[in-house]
Design a protein around this motif. Structure first.
Motif, mmCIF file in Angstrom:
data_model
loop_
_atom_site.group_PDB
_atom_site.id
_atom_site.type_symbol
_atom_site.label_atom_id
_atom_site.label_comp_id
_atom_site.label_asym_id
_atom_site.label_seq_id
_atom_site.Cartn_x
_atom_site.Cartn_y
_atom_site.Cartn_z
ATOM 1 N N ARG A 1 64.522 28.988 35.835
ATOM 2 C CA ARG A 1 65.659 29.540 35.954
ATOM 3 C C ARG A 1 65.902 30.663 34.249
ATOM 4 N N PRO A 2 65.981 30.213 33.687
ATOM 5 C CA PRO A 2 67.010 30.887 32.488
ATOM 6 C C PRO A 2 65.569 32.043 32.296
ATOM 7 N N LEU A 3 64.387 32.244 32.656
ATOM 8 C CA LEU A 3 64.099 33.757 32.379
ATOM 9 C C LEU A 3 63.847 34.265 33.628
ATOM 10 N N ILE A 4 63.889 33.542 34.513
ATOM 11 C CA ILE A 4 63.616 35.052 35.785
ATOM 12 C C ILE A 4 64.946 36.152 35.176
ATOM 13 N N PRO A 5 65.830 35.752 35.031
ATOM 14 C CA PRO A 5 66.523 37.082 35.076
ATOM 15 C C PRO A 5 65.921 38.661 34.112
ATOM 16 N N TYR A 6 65.182 37.892 33.274
ATOM 17 C CA TYR A 6 64.242 38.778 32.180
ATOM 18 C C TYR A 6 63.744 39.810 33.370
ATOM 19 N N THR A 7 63.719 39.730 34.455
ATOM 20 C CA THR A 7 62.250 40.476 34.648
ATOM 21 C C THR A 7 63.549 41.833 35.253
ATOM 22 N N ALA A 8 64.454 41.422 35.292
ATOM 23 C CA ALA A 8 65.085 43.053 35.101
ATOM 24 C C ALA A 8 64.652 43.784 34.734
ATOM 25 N N PHE A 9 64.393 44.022 33.332
ATOM 26 C CA PHE A 9 64.325 44.928 32.788
ATOM 27 C C PHE A 9 62.673 45.317 32.891
ATOM 28 N N LEU A 10 62.260 45.233 33.417
ATOM 29 C CA LEU A 10 60.875 46.039 34.206
ATOM 30 C C LEU A 10 61.449 47.250 34.777
ATOM 31 N N ILE A 11 63.050 47.328 35.025
ATOM 32 C CA ILE A 11 63.888 48.610 35.734
ATOM 33 C C ILE A 11 63.327 49.400 34.477
ATOM 34 N N ALA A 12 64.258 49.274 33.084
ATOM 35 C CA ALA A 12 64.527 50.015 31.787
ATOM 36 C C ALA A 12 62.424 49.898 31.345
ATOM 37 N N ALA A 13 61.592 49.350 31.195
ATOM 38 C CA ALA A 13 60.906 49.586 30.999
ATOM 39 C C ALA A 13 59.717 51.393 32.585
ATOM 40 N N PHE A 14 59.918 50.852 33.110
ATOM 41 C CA PHE A 14 59.618 51.685 33.703
ATOM 42 C C PHE A 14 59.889 52.514 34.207
ATOM 43 N N SER A 15 60.874 52.892 34.022
ATOM 44 C CA SER A 15 61.918 54.137 33.922
ATOM 45 C C SER A 15 62.022 54.917 32.354
ATOM 46 N N ALA A 16 61.509 54.405 31.691
ATOM 47 C CA ALA A 16 60.861 54.788 29.871
ATOM 48 C C ALA A 16 59.750 55.323 30.531
ATOM 49 N N LEU A 17 58.717 55.275 30.794
ATOM 50 C CA LEU A 17 57.408 55.175 31.548
ATOM 51 C C LEU A 17 57.463 56.699 32.773
ATOM 52 N N ARG A 18 58.861 56.260 33.174
ATOM 53 C CA ARG A 18 58.779 57.768 34.579
ATOM 54 C C ARG A 18 58.636 58.838 33.540
ATOM 55 N N LEU A 19 59.892 58.640 32.518
ATOM 56 C CA LEU A 19 59.987 60.011 31.701
ATOM 57 C C LEU A 19 59.064 60.281 31.456
ATOM 58 N N ALA A 20 58.604 59.242 30.256
ATOM 59 C CA ALA A 20 57.371 59.908 29.743
ATOM 60 C C ALA A 20 55.979 60.875 30.459
ATOM 61 N N LYS A 21 56.059 60.575 31.219
ATOM 62 C CA LYS A 21 54.946 61.024 32.541
ATOM 63 C C LYS A 21 55.919 62.209 33.319
ATOM 64 N N PHE A 22 56.924 62.422 33.284
ATOM 65 C CA PHE A 22 57.988 63.712 33.739
ATOM 66 C C PHE A 22 57.693 64.679 32.822
ATOM 67 N N ASN A 23 57.663 64.377 31.182
ATOM 68 C CA ASN A 23 57.656 65.191 29.634
ATOM 69 C C ASN A 23 56.664 65.327 29.574
ATOM 70 N N LEU A 24 55.421 65.187 30.566
ATOM 71 C CA LEU A 24 53.647 65.578 30.111
ATOM 72 C C LEU A 24 53.668 65.755 31.347
ATOM 73 N N ASP A 25 53.912 65.984 32.315
ATOM 74 C CA ASP A 25 53.094 66.581 34.054
ATOM 75 C C ASP A 25 54.092 67.715 34.445
ATOM 76 N N GLU A 26 53.285 68.738 34.705
ATOM 77 C CA GLU A 26 53.535 70.356 34.514
ATOM 78 C C GLU A 26 53.676 70.324 36.548
ATOM 79 N N ARG A 27 53.065 69.372 37.237
ATOM 80 C CA ARG A 27 53.928 69.644 38.419
ATOM 81 C C ARG A 27 54.637 69.514 39.041
ATOM 82 N N GLN A 28 55.972 68.906 37.605
ATOM 83 C CA GLN A 28 57.229 68.916 38.449
ATOM 84 C C GLN A 28 58.210 69.231 38.021
ATOM 85 N N THR A 29 57.836 70.983 37.826
ATOM 86 C CA THR A 29 58.660 71.847 37.958
ATOM 87 C C THR A 29 59.943 72.006 38.982
#
Length: 237
Positions: A101-129
């Protein structure tokens, strides 16, 4: 050449976005979810106008692009993840999960990690203009923040909250970095033809907000994803 004041207007707005995100994180840690939502929305306001001002003033720069991603990662990644993290400490757990139980709440920070990944992909992806691939981070942040503000009290008492939140965390992380085309609310012309999805979305948002209040924002984000999937299916036909 632009003067120093003009040149720094977009970056100043971006820093205001970053500061809003930092304040939202502090409110999220203390469980003041309405204030956290308010500062995430304020950050979205600054995020909208920093890019617009850079284009209008013709002062776009590589450093501004990097700063914008950093600010977005805090405001639309870390802040909503912290709100979910705090909520996961408050919901009921089955006895079989007491050890982890004390560890499960930390799964929430997957949202932060995947948000960072999404932003990095957006900066490099020329299809998203003119549109997006995957759910934009501000939309994902507003989904989580409004869900917690609008339904947090019910979630803290429901025996199904843990399973629901874990599924939603994993689903939102996938949607962030998916290849699903998401329409942008950019009108090249104001006619109905070619803008059917946009007009349907905008007009339907009004009754949803009137009926469901704050929770309506989360419903609107889900509706946005569903409409994007529908538009994608139509193009494949």
């Amino acid at each position: 050449m632009s003067n120093p004041i003009t040149r720094n207007i977009p970056n100043t707005l971006t820093c205001c976005n970053l500061l809003s995100g930092c304040v939202a994180v502090t409110y999220a840690y203390s469980g003041e979810n309405l204030m956290a939502l308010a500062f995430i929305l304020l950050g979205a306001f600054f995020d909208f106008f920093d890019g617009m001002s850079a284009r209008l003033l013709h002062v776009s720069s590589p450093i501004g692009k990097e700063l914008d991603s950093l600010a977005d990662c805090v405001t639309f990644g870390v802040a909503p993840a912290t709100m979910v993290f705090t909520l996961l400490f408050q919901i009921p757990y089955p006895e079989s999960l007491d050890v982890v139980r004390p560890l499960i709440p930390y799964t929430a920070f997957l949202i932060a990690a995947f948000s960072a990944l999404r932003l990095a992909k957006f900066n490099l992806d020329e299809r998203q203009t003119t549109s997006f691939l995957g759910l934009p981070t501000p939309a994902n942040a507003m989904f989580w923040a409004s869900l917690i503000v609008g339904a947090g009290a019910r979630l803290t008492h429901s025996p199904y909250s843990l399973a629901l939140l874990i599924v939603l965390i994993l689903l939102s992380c996938w949607v962030l970095v998916s290849e699903i085309p998401m329409f942008a609310l950019k009108f090249k012309q104001w006619g109905w033809k070619g803008n059917e999805i946009r007009y349907l979305f905008v007009l339907s948002c009004i009754p949803i907000l009137l009926i469901f209040k704050v929770s309506g924002i989360a419903i609107i984000i889900i509706w946005y994803v569903l409409l994007s999937l529908y538009a994608m299916s139509r193009k494949k036909q």
